[in-house]
Design a protein around this motif. Sequence first.
Motif, mmCIF file in Angstrom:
data_model
loop_
_atom_site.group_PDB
_atom_site.id
_atom_site.type_symbol
_atom_site.label_atom_id
_atom_site.label_comp_id
_atom_site.label_asym_id
_atom_site.label_seq_id
_atom_site.Cartn_x
_atom_site.Cartn_y
_atom_site.Cartn_z
ATOM 1 N N SER A 124 0.838 -1.197 0.000
ATOM 2 C CA SER A 124 0.000 0.000 0.000
ATOM 3 C C SER A 124 0.873 1.247 0.000
ATOM 4 N N VAL A 125 0.430 2.266 -0.730
ATOM 5 C CA VAL A 125 1.142 3.543 -0.723
ATOM 6 C C VAL A 125 0.201 4.579 -0.109
ATOM 7 N N LEU A 126 0.609 5.160 1.013
ATOM 8 C CA LEU A 126 -0.278 6.112 1.660
ATOM 9 C C LEU A 126 0.494 7.312 2.206
ATOM 10 N N SER A 127 -0.258 8.326 2.631
ATOM 11 C CA SER A 127 0.356 9.489 3.270
ATOM 12 C C SER A 127 -0.687 10.092 4.177
ATOM 13 N N GLY A 128 -0.253 10.580 5.319
ATOM 14 C CA GLY A 128 -1.190 11.169 6.270
ATOM 15 C C GLY A 128 -1.915 12.363 5.671
ATOM 16 N N LYS A 129 -1.208 13.144 4.856
ATOM 17 C CA LYS A 129 -1.853 14.317 4.270
ATOM 18 C C LYS A 129 -1.865 14.232 2.758
ATOM 19 N N GLY A 130 -2.701 15.034 2.139
ATOM 20 C CA GLY A 130 -2.744 15.078 0.683
ATOM 21 C C GLY A 130 -1.587 15.913 0.154
ATOM 22 N N GLY A 131 -1.299 15.750 -1.130
ATOM 23 C CA GLY A 131 -0.333 16.623 -1.774
ATOM 24 C C GLY A 131 1.123 16.295 -1.510
ATOM 25 N N THR A 132 1.424 15.119 -0.941
ATOM 26 C CA THR A 132 2.826 14.790 -0.706
ATOM 27 C C THR A 132 3.443 14.054 -1.891
ATOM 28 N N GLY A 133 2.608 13.628 -2.826
ATOM 29 C CA GLY A 133 3.125 12.898 -3.975
ATOM 30 C C GLY A 133 2.860 11.408 -3.884
ATOM 31 N N LYS A 134 1.831 11.045 -3.118
ATOM 32 C CA LYS A 134 1.473 9.645 -2.933
ATOM 33 C C LYS A 134 1.126 8.965 -4.267
ATOM 34 N N ILE B 126 2.483 -8.835 -8.036
ATOM 35 C CA ILE B 126 2.714 -7.696 -7.154
ATOM 36 C C ILE B 126 1.530 -6.745 -7.268
ATOM 37 N N ILE B 127 0.931 -6.438 -6.142
ATOM 38 C CA ILE B 127 -0.235 -5.563 -6.151
ATOM 39 C C ILE B 127 0.109 -4.289 -5.385
ATOM 40 N N ILE B 128 -0.056 -3.156 -6.046
ATOM 41 C CA ILE B 128 0.258 -1.874 -5.415
ATOM 42 C C ILE B 128 -1.041 -1.094 -5.245
ATOM 43 N N ILE B 129 -1.297 -0.628 -4.033
ATOM 44 C CA ILE B 129 -2.558 0.074 -3.765
ATOM 45 C C ILE B 129 -2.298 1.558 -3.512
ATOM 46 N N ASP B 130 -2.937 2.397 -4.313
ATOM 47 C CA ASP B 130 -2.915 3.843 -4.085
ATOM 48 C C ASP B 130 -4.073 4.153 -3.127
ATOM 49 N N VAL B 131 -3.719 4.516 -1.896
ATOM 50 C CA VAL B 131 -4.686 4.663 -0.802
ATOM 51 C C VAL B 131 -5.168 6.115 -0.737
ATOM 52 N N PRO B 132 -6.440 6.367 -0.331
ATOM 53 C CA PRO B 132 -6.861 7.770 -0.195
ATOM 54 C C PRO B 132 -6.058 8.497 0.893
ATOM 55 N N ALA C 150 0.430 8.667 10.396
ATOM 56 C CA ALA C 150 0.446 7.489 9.528
ATOM 57 C C ALA C 150 1.204 6.328 10.179
ATOM 58 N N PHE C 151 2.303 6.637 10.885
ATOM 59 C CA PHE C 151 3.045 5.600 11.612
ATOM 60 C C PHE C 151 2.129 4.881 12.596
ATOM 61 N N GLN C 152 1.395 5.700 13.372
ATOM 62 C CA GLN C 152 0.526 5.110 14.393
ATOM 63 C C GLN C 152 -0.532 4.222 13.751
ATOM 64 N N LEU C 153 -1.046 4.674 12.603
ATOM 65 C CA LEU C 153 -2.077 3.897 11.908
ATOM 66 C C LEU C 153 -1.544 2.529 11.479
ATOM 67 N N VAL C 154 -0.405 2.500 10.786
ATOM 68 C CA VAL C 154 0.090 1.213 10.286
ATOM 69 C C VAL C 154 0.593 0.332 11.432
ATOM 70 N N ALA D 74 3.605 -1.368 3.801
ATOM 71 C CA ALA D 74 3.063 -0.037 3.513
ATOM 72 C C ALA D 74 4.207 0.934 3.261
ATOM 73 N N ILE D 75 4.094 1.679 2.162
ATOM 74 C CA ILE D 75 5.047 2.760 1.882
ATOM 75 C C ILE D 75 4.383 4.069 2.281
ATOM 76 N N LEU D 76 5.022 4.814 3.173
ATOM 77 C CA LEU D 76 4.463 6.088 3.604
ATOM 78 C C LEU D 76 5.221 7.209 2.902
ATOM 79 N N VAL D 77 4.487 8.040 2.181
ATOM 80 C CA VAL D 77 5.130 9.120 1.425
ATOM 81 C C VAL D 77 5.004 10.416 2.211
#
Lengths: 290, 125, 297
Positions: C8-18, C169-175, C209-213, C192-195
């Motif tokens: 999964s590719v995620l980021s706590g906030k929008g606009g980081t380049g996820k 390989i499955i890559i998920i673009d997370v909201p 995001a750390f706490q979430l994963v 999980a990749i955190l951007v």
Amino acid sequence: MRQLVITSGKGGTGKTTVTAGFLALAWRAVSADADVDAPNLHLLLHPKVLEEKGFKGAKTVVKDPELCTECGKCEEHCRFQAIQNLTPDPFRCEGCGVCAYVCPVGALKLEEVETGRSIVSRTKYGPFSHARLYIGAEASGKLVTEVRKNAEKLGESEKLIIIDGAPGIGCPVIASLSGTDLTLIVAEPSVSGLHDLERVLGVARHFGVDALVCINKYDLCPEMTGEIAHYCLRENIDLIGKIPFDPAVLDVMEQERSVESLLQTEAGKVIEKVWDNVISRLFPDGRETL
Amino acid sequence: MRIAISATGKDLNAYVDPRFGRCAYLLLVNPETLECEAVTNPGRTVGGGAGIKAAQEVVNQGVKELITGQCGPNAFGILAAGGVKIFQAPGEMVRKVLELYQQGELSELTVPGPSRPGPQGWGIR
Amino acid sequence: MGYQVIISVLSGKGGTGKTTVAVNFAFSLAAKGGDGVLLLDADVEEPNAGLYLKPTLEEVVPVSVPVPEVAKERCNYCGICADFCQFNALAIIPGAILTFPELCHGCGGCSLVCPVEAIQEKPREIGRVEKGRADFLEIWQGCLNVGEAPPVPVTRKLKEGLPRQKGKIIIIDVPPGASCPVVEAIRGSDYAILVTEPTPFGRHDLEIAFQLVQQLGIPHGVILNRAGTEDRAEADNIIEELCSTYKVPILLKIPFSPHLAALGAKGVLFSKVIPYWQEQFSQILSKIKERCSCANS
């Protein structure tokens, strides 16, 4: 009392930086951070917390293990796979109450749960209403409404409330826009930036909120800046400023210097011009009212 | 015959709340005597379907006329089915709006306002 | 690790380049050939991976939820269903029952509680899963219809038919954010990749995001986007410190460059036009595989 909300279709366009700049320029306004899912404004304002309250924003099912007879009816009827091995999963529970209804011994109950906290603080620039949504919680639109209500209470004797809006176009952004007087949309010069600008403008128009646009980091993609300018012209929306990409802004943020020093940067000077435009739109009779 | 008004407060000095579903109070007013009863709007605190809750309350109270700002299609449907006429009012003090109502100055809302806009999918194109 | 790898590719906030990271990562792996790569766009409210990849559509699967249908001749307007419904999708007024399907979550409660069996359920479409392909890359995208409230059923449908195929390989673009649709999207991931980006905002949201994963027990690493270049290298400290506190590895740094920013703004994949980046992104996979196997053994 007038209400200004800074919005952007997507996150990361510089909405919060612009909001903070405005607060320093206004000197005394009430501020509110409506981006409850990922609040950032407090990082620039260094607030002193005056009051913090739990916010009950959703219902979820709670089990009394003493009463449970392990009949499994709850698991069988739940459509959301929110009960597994007879244990409710709060992340999956939609709060429908079906399990509580089918439970023959009343071991399951729907209860209001805290989904976040609402906070009232004091800052150098005036009172500040903000909040924090718990991880994995839902219904942030309701928490946004709570933040707005607190700001309105704080701002009863003030002239202006400046709101850092929620990103996107869903429920939280609707809750941050409705009933305000003006929105400044901070757009980013990119394909998705233009797309998101169109959508957030649609929401603003729907709620009868007057809108202005400024472009942040305009020089990173002059072509898309041109397209956004064209779009604004076509839609008859005033494009009131183009803020350059300025590494000095990043330095100010990293070193956690004051918002005033942000205004000393090249980008800050443009933010000041944008502010003048916003103020003359909000207070057409003159700015001495502020 | 009482009428309902969506309001920000509990008495005639409150303002007409332009949001029907999310208004703080529903005022039940006798326009002749100005007697006024305030009911907490059950739609105010729900997650979704606020207009539905508020409209159901108006119908259950047995009033036939409502003064408010905006009314979405869901609430409009219930009010129409319940035979309630909707009048649109500016966001003024309730007392002032009642005068306008008495003078026949308020226009009737015959089509619902747009519902709340939702997200749009982008789609693979 | 099971048959397939889900990242999964995620980021706590929008606009980081996820999304930028997700599409470049997926493209780079697919371009290398060999294993099949599937990109899942789970940002169902604003799916825009397609903006970069411009795939051709191959299949559309509708997503529906069951909503009430009332047999009016049976209904006695008792109001039990409307009282039960937590979502206000039914209303009873004297002599009439009204339903509001767009508010319905499909729990089935109304038909369950109806004492005269007047309520049946029928499916109602709320969105779709679109399956397509861009060159060697397979793309599935969830898409919520205009004006629909709950995005989770679309996310579930999107993840329902995932191929269980060795080496896939499955890559998920997370909201963006950390709310319930995010949890649904990343559930069951192997990694999980955190951007993030090197600003106080980036650090704050990365910590969430750390706490979430960690709550969900998913191994994770960070990609630092818009990293400091030579004259501003110290800028990255803010993220490096947090990562060392949480003992999370930084998998890759993508430096800030006006050139990359301009490519991204125009919807161009930089890993497609710059071979160096294609190589960098493909190397991430082996780093992840190492960490996953460590965690499993």
